[in-house]
Design a protein around this motif. Structure first.
Motif, short mmCIF file in Angstrom:
data_model
loop_
_atom_site.label_atom_id
_atom_site.label_comp_id
_atom_site.label_asym_id
_atom_site.label_seq_id
_atom_site.Cartn_x
_atom_site.Cartn_y
_atom_site.Cartn_z
N GLY A 60 39.27 3.35 -45.26
CA GLY A 60 37.97 3.30 -45.92
C GLY A 60 37.48 4.67 -46.30
N LEU A 61 36.21 4.73 -46.63
CA LEU A 61 35.58 5.98 -47.06
C LEU A 61 35.21 6.81 -45.84
CD1 LEU A 61 34.51 7.42 -49.59
CD2 LEU A 61 32.34 6.30 -49.18
N THR A 62 35.52 8.09 -45.88
CA THR A 62 35.23 9.00 -44.78
C THR A 62 34.56 10.25 -45.32
OG1 THR A 62 37.20 8.25 -43.61
CG2 THR A 62 36.26 10.33 -42.90
N LEU A 63 33.50 10.66 -44.65
CA LEU A 63 32.83 11.90 -45.02
C LEU A 63 32.91 12.84 -43.82
CD1 LEU A 63 31.33 13.32 -47.24
CD2 LEU A 63 29.20 12.43 -46.33
N ASP A 64 33.72 13.89 -43.97
CA ASP A 64 33.91 14.83 -42.87
C ASP A 64 33.96 16.25 -43.42
OD1 ASP A 64 36.38 14.80 -44.05
OD2 ASP A 64 37.47 14.06 -42.31
N ALA A 65 34.60 17.14 -42.70
CA ALA A 65 34.65 18.56 -43.08
C ALA A 65 35.35 18.78 -44.41
CB ALA A 65 35.34 19.36 -41.98
N ARG A 66 36.26 17.90 -44.77
CA ARG A 66 36.96 18.07 -46.05
C ARG A 66 36.00 17.99 -47.23
NH1 ARG A 66 41.30 13.49 -45.25
NH2 ARG A 66 39.39 12.54 -44.49
N GLY A 67 34.99 17.14 -47.12
CA GLY A 67 33.98 17.05 -48.18
C GLY A 67 33.20 18.33 -48.34
N ALA A 68 32.85 18.95 -47.20
CA ALA A 68 32.14 20.23 -47.25
C ALA A 68 33.02 21.31 -47.89
CB ALA A 68 31.71 20.65 -45.85
N GLY A 69 34.30 21.30 -47.56
CA GLY A 69 35.22 22.27 -48.16
C GLY A 69 35.36 22.06 -49.66
N LEU A 70 35.42 20.80 -50.07
CA LEU A 70 35.51 20.50 -51.51
C LEU A 70 34.24 20.93 -52.23
CD1 LEU A 70 37.14 19.21 -53.81
CD2 LEU A 70 36.02 17.05 -53.24
N ALA A 71 33.08 20.70 -51.61
CA ALA A 71 31.81 21.12 -52.22
C ALA A 71 31.76 22.65 -52.34
CB ALA A 71 30.64 20.61 -51.39
N ALA A 72 32.23 23.35 -51.33
CA ALA A 72 32.25 24.81 -51.40
C ALA A 72 33.20 25.29 -52.49
CB ALA A 72 32.66 25.39 -50.05
N ALA A 73 34.35 24.62 -52.62
CA ALA A 73 35.29 24.99 -53.68
C ALA A 73 34.68 24.73 -55.06
CB ALA A 73 36.59 24.21 -53.52
N ALA A 74 33.96 23.62 -55.20
CA ALA A 74 33.31 23.32 -56.49
C ALA A 74 32.26 24.37 -56.82
CB ALA A 74 32.69 21.92 -56.44
N LEU A 75 31.51 24.80 -55.82
CA LEU A 75 30.53 25.85 -56.04
C LEU A 75 31.20 27.16 -56.44
CD1 LEU A 75 27.59 26.80 -55.94
CD2 LEU A 75 27.96 27.35 -53.53
N ALA A 76 32.29 27.51 -55.78
CA ALA A 76 33.02 28.73 -56.14
C ALA A 76 33.57 28.64 -57.56
CB ALA A 76 34.15 28.98 -55.14
#
Length: 105
Positions: A60-76
């Motif tokens: 199923g859908l999981t929201l964990d540290a990987r999402g935060a890393g992806l958001a940081a990469a998108a911001l960069a």
């Protein structure tokens, strides 16, 4: 089903898919719509793979540290950082969130 039969069927399927691409007439490949789709398809596949690997756990859908890393990469990326900085940012943020997560809960 035997594993080797599955491997052989997959190999034949890949060969036929490649052959089908070679049999497409040149006129079809030169149409503007085909060119546009061919340019956008790899981006869409990469985005889908990234989303599945980031937010999926196999059940199923999981929201964990990987999402935060992806958001940081998108911001960069939005800040036009070089690729290695984007990857490094994602790694550092993911590691920090994983390290701090037990303390937050």
């Amino acid at each position: 089903m035997n594993v080797w039969i599955a491997i052989a069927l997959t190999a034949v399927g890949c060969y036929l898919a490649k052959l089908l691409g070679l049999l497409v007439p040149a006129g079809v490949l030169e149409r503007p719509l085909t060119r546009r789709l061919a340019a956008l398809l790899p981006v869409a596949l990469l985005a889908a793979l990234t989303a599945q690997q980031t937010f999926g756990d196999g059940r199923g859908l999981t929201l964990d540290a990987r999402g935060a890393g992806l958001a940081a990469a998108a911001l960069a990326l939005a800040l036009r950082a070089p690729f290695l900085v984007v990857v490094g940012t994602a790694v550092v943020v993911t590691a920090l969130v994983r390290a701090l997560a037990p303390a937050l809960w």
